[in-house]
Design a protein around this motif. Structure first.
Motif, PDB file in Angstrom:
ATOM      1  N   GLY A 236     -44.653  59.700 -85.398  1.00 49.79           N
ATOM      2  CA  GLY A 236     -44.239  59.709 -84.008  1.00 49.79           C
ATOM      3  C   GLY A 236     -45.135  60.553 -83.124  1.00 49.79           C
ATOM      4  N   GLU A 237     -46.133  61.233 -83.717  1.00 56.96           N
ATOM      5  CA  GLU A 237     -47.025  62.043 -82.909  1.00 56.96           C
ATOM      6  C   GLU A 237     -48.043  61.159 -82.200  1.00 56.96           C
ATOM      7  OE1 GLU A 237     -48.716  65.927 -84.410  1.00 56.96           O
ATOM      8  OE2 GLU A 237     -47.618  65.234 -86.171  1.00 56.96           O
ATOM      9  N   GLN A 238     -48.348  61.512 -80.933  1.00 59.28           N
ATOM     10  CA  GLN A 238     -49.320  60.713 -80.197  1.00 59.28           C
ATOM     11  C   GLN A 238     -50.671  61.397 -80.200  1.00 59.28           C
ATOM     12  OE1 GLN A 238     -47.790  59.678 -76.355  1.00 59.28           O
ATOM     13  NE2 GLN A 238     -46.565  58.024 -77.217  1.00 59.28           N
ATOM     14  N   PHE A 239     -51.724  60.561 -79.960  1.00 62.42           N
ATOM     15  CA  PHE A 239     -53.092  61.078 -79.963  1.00 62.42           C
ATOM     16  C   PHE A 239     -53.810  60.516 -78.744  1.00 62.42           C
ATOM     17  CE2 PHE A 239     -57.555  61.036 -81.309  1.00 62.42           C
ATOM     18  CZ  PHE A 239     -57.689  62.332 -81.784  1.00 62.42           C
ATOM     19  N   PRO A 240     -54.600  61.319 -78.024  1.00 61.30           N
ATOM     20  CA  PRO A 240     -55.283  60.799 -76.814  1.00 61.30           C
ATOM     21  C   PRO A 240     -56.425  59.839 -77.182  1.00 61.30           C
ATOM     22  CG  PRO A 240     -55.905  63.074 -77.214  1.00 61.30           C
ATOM     23  CD  PRO A 240     -54.852  62.754 -78.226  1.00 61.30           C
ATOM     24  N   VAL A 241     -56.064  58.600 -77.531  1.00 60.34           N
ATOM     25  CA  VAL A 241     -57.039  57.627 -78.015  1.00 60.34           C
ATOM     26  C   VAL A 241     -58.057  57.265 -76.928  1.00 60.34           C
ATOM     27  CG1 VAL A 241     -57.331  55.299 -78.928  1.00 60.34           C
ATOM     28  CG2 VAL A 241     -55.392  56.680 -79.640  1.00 60.34           C
ATOM     29  N   LEU A 242     -57.563  57.028 -75.704  1.00 58.24           N
ATOM     30  CA  LEU A 242     -58.441  56.561 -74.637  1.00 58.24           C
ATOM     31  C   LEU A 242     -59.550  57.566 -74.358  1.00 58.24           C
ATOM     32  CD1 LEU A 242     -58.719  54.161 -72.670  1.00 58.24           C
ATOM     33  CD2 LEU A 242     -57.628  55.615 -70.956  1.00 58.24           C
ATOM     34  N   ARG A 243     -59.159  58.829 -74.193  1.00 55.68           N
ATOM     35  CA  ARG A 243     -60.146  59.861 -73.857  1.00 55.68           C
ATOM     36  C   ARG A 243     -61.164  60.016 -74.992  1.00 55.68           C
ATOM     37  NH1 ARG A 243     -56.326  64.569 -72.092  1.00 55.68           N
ATOM     38  NH2 ARG A 243     -54.718  62.998 -72.473  1.00 55.68           N
ATOM     39  N   THR A 244     -60.672  60.001 -76.216  1.00 54.58           N
ATOM     40  CA  THR A 244     -61.582  60.140 -77.365  1.00 54.58           C
ATOM     41  C   THR A 244     -62.576  58.980 -77.402  1.00 54.58           C
ATOM     42  OG1 THR A 244     -59.595  60.933 -78.463  1.00 54.58           O
ATOM     43  CG2 THR A 244     -61.581  60.758 -79.797  1.00 54.58           C
ATOM     44  N   SER A 245     -62.062  57.755 -77.164  1.00 56.13           N
ATOM     45  CA  SER A 245     -62.936  56.573 -77.229  1.00 56.13           C
ATOM     46  C   SER A 245     -64.025  56.649 -76.178  1.00 56.13           C
ATOM     47  CB  SER A 245     -62.117  55.305 -77.023  1.00 56.13           C
ATOM     48  OG  SER A 245     -61.098  55.247 -77.964  1.00 56.13           O
ATOM     49  N   ILE A 246     -63.637  57.008 -74.954  1.00 56.64           N
ATOM     50  CA  ILE A 246     -64.635  57.088 -73.883  1.00 56.64           C
ATOM     51  C   ILE A 246     -65.718  58.089 -74.254  1.00 56.64           C
ATOM     52  CG2 ILE A 246     -64.987  57.833 -71.499  1.00 56.64           C
ATOM     53  CD1 ILE A 246     -62.269  56.628 -70.834  1.00 56.64           C
ATOM     54  N   LEU A 247     -65.282  59.229 -74.778  1.00 54.27           N
ATOM     55  CA  LEU A 247     -66.226  60.266 -75.179  1.00 54.27           C
ATOM     56  C   LEU A 247     -67.171  59.729 -76.254  1.00 54.27           C
ATOM     57  CD1 LEU A 247     -66.464  63.244 -74.267  1.00 54.27           C
ATOM     58  CD2 LEU A 247     -65.494  63.858 -76.499  1.00 54.27           C
ATOM     59  N   LEU A 248     -66.614  59.011 -77.230  1.00 46.14           N
ATOM     60  CA  LEU A 248     -67.443  58.484 -78.322  1.00 46.14           C
ATOM     61  C   LEU A 248     -68.434  57.439 -77.800  1.00 46.14           C
ATOM     62  CD1 LEU A 248     -64.833  58.093 -81.208  1.00 46.14           C
ATOM     63  CD2 LEU A 248     -66.857  59.537 -81.219  1.00 46.14           C
ATOM     64  N   ILE A 249     -67.917  56.506 -76.983  1.00 47.85           N
ATOM     65  CA  ILE A 249     -68.752  55.373 -76.561  1.00 47.85           C
ATOM     66  C   ILE A 249     -69.854  55.832 -75.603  1.00 47.85           C
ATOM     67  CG2 ILE A 249     -68.712  53.196 -75.269  1.00 47.85           C
ATOM     68  CD1 ILE A 249     -65.927  52.732 -76.487  1.00 47.85           C
ATOM     69  N   LEU A 250     -69.563  56.827 -74.768  1.00 46.58           N
ATOM     70  CA  LEU A 250     -70.594  57.312 -73.862  1.00 46.58           C
ATOM     71  C   LEU A 250     -71.437  58.398 -74.508  1.00 46.58           C
ATOM     72  CD1 LEU A 250     -68.752  57.502 -70.425  1.00 46.58           C
ATOM     73  CD2 LEU A 250     -70.328  55.760 -71.262  1.00 46.58           C
ATOM     74  N   GLY A 251     -70.786  59.256 -75.273  1.00 39.10           N
ATOM     75  CA  GLY A 251     -71.447  60.449 -75.799  1.00 39.10           C
ATOM     76  C   GLY A 251     -72.490  60.132 -76.847  1.00 39.10           C
ATOM     77  N   LEU A 252     -72.171  59.260 -77.800  1.00 43.90           N
ATOM     78  CA  LEU A 252     -73.103  58.978 -78.895  1.00 43.90           C
ATOM     79  C   LEU A 252     -74.416  58.369 -78.405  1.00 43.90           C
ATOM     80  CD1 LEU A 252     -70.799  57.877 -81.847  1.00 43.90           C
ATOM     81  CD2 LEU A 252     -72.084  59.992 -81.573  1.00 43.90           C
ATOM     82  N   PRO A 253     -74.392  57.330 -77.522  1.00 41.41           N
ATOM     83  CA  PRO A 253     -75.669  56.809 -77.021  1.00 41.41           C
ATOM     84  C   PRO A 253     -76.464  57.866 -76.266  1.00 41.41           C
ATOM     85  CG  PRO A 253     -73.901  55.298 -76.505  1.00 41.41           C
ATOM     86  CD  PRO A 253     -73.262  56.540 -77.014  1.00 41.41           C
ATOM     87  N   LEU A 254     -75.758  58.728 -75.511  1.00 43.57           N
ATOM     88  CA  LEU A 254     -76.424  59.770 -74.743  1.00 43.57           C
ATOM     89  C   LEU A 254     -77.131  60.742 -75.688  1.00 43.57           C
ATOM     90  CD1 LEU A 254     -76.430  60.130 -71.671  1.00 43.57           C
ATOM     91  CD2 LEU A 254     -74.847  62.033 -71.979  1.00 43.57           C
ATOM     92  N   LEU A 255     -76.432  61.096 -76.757  1.00 45.01           N
ATOM     93  CA  LEU A 255     -76.998  61.977 -77.771  1.00 45.01           C
ATOM     94  C   LEU A 255     -78.247  61.327 -78.368  1.00 45.01           C
ATOM     95  CD1 LEU A 255     -76.179  64.697 -79.149  1.00 45.01           C
ATOM     96  CD2 LEU A 255     -75.281  63.316 -81.027  1.00 45.01           C
ATOM     97  N   ALA A 256     -78.118  60.025 -78.699  1.00 49.93           N
ATOM     98  CA  ALA A 256     -79.241  59.280 -79.283  1.00 49.93           C
ATOM     99  C   ALA A 256     -80.420  59.264 -78.315  1.00 49.93           C
ATOM    100  CB  ALA A 256     -78.804  57.861 -79.626  1.00 49.93           C
ATOM    101  N   TYR A 257     -80.129  59.131 -77.010  1.00 44.73           N
ATOM    102  CA  TYR A 257     -81.175  59.087 -75.988  1.00 44.73           C
ATOM    103  C   TYR A 257     -82.019  60.352 -76.033  1.00 44.73           C
ATOM    104  CZ  TYR A 257     -83.069  59.293 -71.231  1.00 44.73           C
ATOM    105  OH  TYR A 257     -83.891  59.425 -70.141  1.00 44.73           O
ATOM    106  N   PHE A 258     -81.351  61.508 -76.126  1.00 41.62           N
ATOM    107  CA  PHE A 258     -82.099  62.755 -76.155  1.00 41.62           C
ATOM    108  C   PHE A 258     -82.797  62.947 -77.491  1.00 41.62           C
ATOM    109  CE2 PHE A 258     -79.141  63.768 -72.652  1.00 41.62           C
ATOM    110  CZ  PHE A 258     -80.106  64.010 -71.698  1.00 41.62           C
TER     111      PHE A 258
END
Lengths: 417, 343
Positions: A236-258
């Motif tokens: 029954g515990e909830q997890f902030p899925v949306l925020r995590t996903s956005i961070l993953l989808i934007l963050g990983l390519p950005l990391l790769a870019y640098f």
């Protein structure tokens, strides 16, 4: 006659009177005769047409598709030049039609959904604005909307030499003088009567790492979503899925870019002899057709969405509130899934309408299937063949859309249980 | 069963209605009492309605000449305005008897479209027009690389444009519309830098712009555009009539027969050539052999004048276009207008 009737099931087999009096036999005979007549009619039309074409020495057949087209096309998603074949010209037209149809459908769905929900808002102003939007666009022919945007809005923009830079102004001009600074933070995007110019990314060596980062982000988001759902089911515990996903989808390519040493350059539009060169040019013909079709169809989708939501009984909302579910989740998890069952069938018709209305492109010179077909028809003289191609292609696009939407509809109605 | 009968009757009616009226166009025109002529939707000087709603222009006068030859009255014409896309199907389907719409004579139009061109009434070539005020320093078409070019779709112009830029290794952005009015509006609004079409068309279009003096036609002529009237294949008599109507107008100019003096010359001239052409030669059947009355040339010249008069009135010195005769002068005066003899 008697032997005929023995083959038929039901009352015909037991009937003693003439088989002609049997309604079932009669209906079968009538249908067979009709089908034969229809086939004859079609055969006669085709024969008549080819006969007359031959008599007038007009070329016919689809052989021209493999001849050099000789004309250029303003906008193409695939490499195309005047040395290309008619076949390729038609493909360019088809892709341009699909481009405006797909982008139009996505935009119309988003606007339509927002406006449809807005019409049921408790806020008086939002409700009225959405109503005015629907009533305005629903009651104007789509061709006029296209003309208005093309001639009334985009043509009125300044010429290439006085292009407007798109950016955030740092000051505002008021009757009492300038407030702030007379400067703009630009995005290197420009607007003039030749279209909308935006910078184009140029991917150099090492860019694959960015793509890899994006894919990794997408995969991890799916995994996180599954894990979070399983955990919610269990504990029954909830997890902030949306925020995590956005961070993953934007963050990983950005990391790769640098990590890859910033391999992406930007091709910025600059002023050339005649026009801005470089970057991506979104031509006004596409822009006006896309905007007009989106805005026009959105007004119908808004009404469909409103009807869908109103079609879910008020008791559902009350029950959700009684269980302590908040307004947002109620709409998202209870009302909309049920409303979708009502929304999807008429929505399909609107998608088909938008696709077919895209042939209005011919009025403003957007090189869609019809516009290119008209040019091809005139250069090759093969009018009947071109019209046949149009009909087959639009039929195929529409039937494919229908099949997809029916599949989607079935899926949604299963979710309900 | 009743429905079936209805269907059969319907099919029969359709079959009767669709039997193609080909062959004797002359008989059709005579029994109808009017000539159906396909013209431009509005190209000043060539075909456009005047302020009384009557069609006037260089191409229109050719329709009027044919109507005068066939029906004895140049006013008995029904005009069908056609854009570049519609013009060929209109002629193929029999909606019009004659296409007189600044159409270029090409081999494929003769063969694939099933047409016959009845001659050339205007020798033209494709040119470029720019707004000189916005594009200072451009004096040649070879400087146009990178420009946006407005062009009407489905024309020979569109093909020549592609060939010219390819041959000279230049790039351009085509802006293509099907209707002439849309091309004009796009050029005027600055959607493109360059307008390309036949030079005669450029002069005509320039007049319709808000500030004609700002626009210049560049010197390059990039193609041959022999413009002429077209008819359907398979009706040689009708082709002959249109062909010799045009020839008669050119010959009349050679001989100095004008709208003003044609009656007088017919009655008083002693020149055997003039007498023969105007149907005054004893026992001559020149007109009748074409299926026309013997005074057919008199009717043409009385109705519209000779070739030179039609030219000057519509597009030459007597018109706002002021196009010089150039190639379209008579062969005896430095041009290439030349008609085979009527005898």
């Amino acid at each position: 006659m008697a032997t005929d009737s023995t083959h038929l099931p039901g009352p015909a087999a037991t009937s003693r009177s003439s088989a002609l009096n049997n309604p079932q036999v009669r209906s079968i005979i009538a249908q067979v005769v009709l089908v034969v007549l229809l086939a004859l009619f079609i055969w006669w039309i085709v024969g008549n047409t080819t006969d007359n074409l031959r008599r007038q020495n007009i070329a016919s057949g689809f052989g021209f598709l493999d001849a050099r087209a000789g004309f250029d096309v303003a906008q193409s998603l695939i490499p195309y030049g005047s040395n290309s074949l008619y076949r390729q010209a038609f493909l360019v037209g088809l892709l341009n039609t699909l481009l405006v149809a797909v982008t139009g459908i996505i935009t119309a769905s988003i606007i339509g959904f927002l406006v449809g929900v807005g019409r049921l808002s408790r806020n008086w102003l939002i409700r009225q604005i959405c109503m005015v939007y629907v009533e305005v666009f629903r009651n104007i022919p789509p061709l006029l909307v296209i003309f208005f945007i093309y001639l009334g809005v985009l043509s009125a923009l300044p010429g290439a030499r006085d292009s407007l830079e798109v950016g955030i102004p740092l000051g505002i001009q008021t009757p009492f003088g300038l407030i702030g600074w007379d400067d703009t933070i630009g995005f290197n995007a420009w607007l003039n009567n030749r279209g909308f110019f935006i910078p184009r990314p140029v991917f150099n060596e090492g860019s694959w790492l960015i793509l890899a980062g994006l894919i990794a982000g997408l995969v991890m988001s799916v995994l996180v979503y599954r894990w979070a759902r399983a955990r919610q089911m269990a504990t029954g515990e909830q997890f902030p899925v949306l925020r995590t996903s956005i961070l993953l989808i934007l963050g990983l390519p950005l990391l790769a870019y640098f990590l890859a040493g910033m391999p992406v350059d930007v091709d910025v539009p600059v002023k050339g002899n005649f026009n801005l060169t470089g970057g991506v040019q979104v031509k006004p013909e596409f822009l006006s057709l896309y905007l007009a079709l989106s805005l026009y169809t959105a007004s119908f989708i808004a009404e469909i969405v409103r009807a869908g939501i109103l079609g879910v009984s008020r008791g559902q909302t009350e029950a959700a509130y009684a269980l302590g579910v908040r307004a947002g989740p109620t709409l998202r998890l209870i009302i909309i899934p049920q409303a979708m069952r009502i929304i999807i069938p008429p929505l399909t018709s609107q998608y088909l309408n938008l696709t077919k209305n895209s042939s209005l492109a011919v009025a403003i010179g957007y090189p869609d299937l019809v516009q290119i077909g008209q040019t091809a028809m005139n250069q090759s003289g093969q009018a009947i063949e071109v019209v046949a191609i149009w009909m087959v292609v639009y039929l195929t696009i529409s039937l494919t859309t229908s099949v997809f939407m029916n599949w989607f509809n079935n899926r949604m109605s299963l979710v309900e249980r | 069963m009743k429905n079936l009968v209805k269907l059969l009757v319907g099919a029969g009616v359709l079959a009767a209605a669709s039997s193609v009226a080909s062959a004797a166009t002359l008989d059709d025109v005579k029994s109808r009492g009017t000539l159906r002529c396909g013209v431009n939707t509005g190209l000043a000087g060539f075909a456009s309605p005047n302020n009384q709603g009557q069609w006037t222009g260089f191409d229109v006068d050719l329709c009027r000449a044919v109507a005068a030859a066939v029906l004895g009255d140049p006013d008995k014409v029904n005009y069908t305005p056609t854009n570049a896309t519609e013009r060929f199907t209109a002629l193929q389907s029999g909606e019009i008897d004659l296409l007189a719409r600044n159409t270029t004579w090409t081999l494929s139009r003769d063969t694939k479209l099933g047409f016959n061109f009845a001659g050339v009434n205007y020798y033209d070539g494709q040119g470029f027009m720019i707004n000189a005020k916005n594009l200072e320093g451009i004096t040649s078409a070879l400087q146009l690389s990178g420009a946006s070019v407005c062009v009407q779709g489905g024309t020979t112009t569109e093909l020549n444009l592609a060939d010219y830029f390819r041959a000279n290794n230049m790039e351009y952005n085509p802006v293509v519309f099907q209707a002439l009015e849309e091309v004009n509006a796009a050029y005027e609004s600055g959607r493109c830098d360059v307008y390309t079409t036949d030079q005669s068309g450029l002069y005509s279009i320039r007049l319709q712009l808000a500030a004609p003096d700002d626009h210049v036609v560049l010197p390059e002529i990039i193609s041959k555009e022999p413009l002429g009237p077209a008819v359907r294949q398979g009706d040689d008599q009708w082709l002959d009539i249109v062909k010799w109507t045009l020839n008669a107008m050119i010959i009349a100019e050679e001989l100095g027969i004008t709208q003003a003096n044609v009656e007088e010359m017919a009655n008083t001239s002693t020149n055997p050539e003039v007498r023969r052409i105007l149907g005054k030669e004893e026992g001559s059947t020149l007109g009748a052999d074409l299926g026309l009355p013997n005074d057919w040339v008199v009717n043409i010249i009385k109705g519209v004048g000779n070739y030179g008069e039609v030219f000057e009135r519509n597009i030459g010195s007597g018109s706002p276009l002021k196009i010089a005769r150039g190639l379209n002068a008579l062969w005896s005066k430095g041009g290439i207008m030349y008609a085979p003899p009527i005898r």
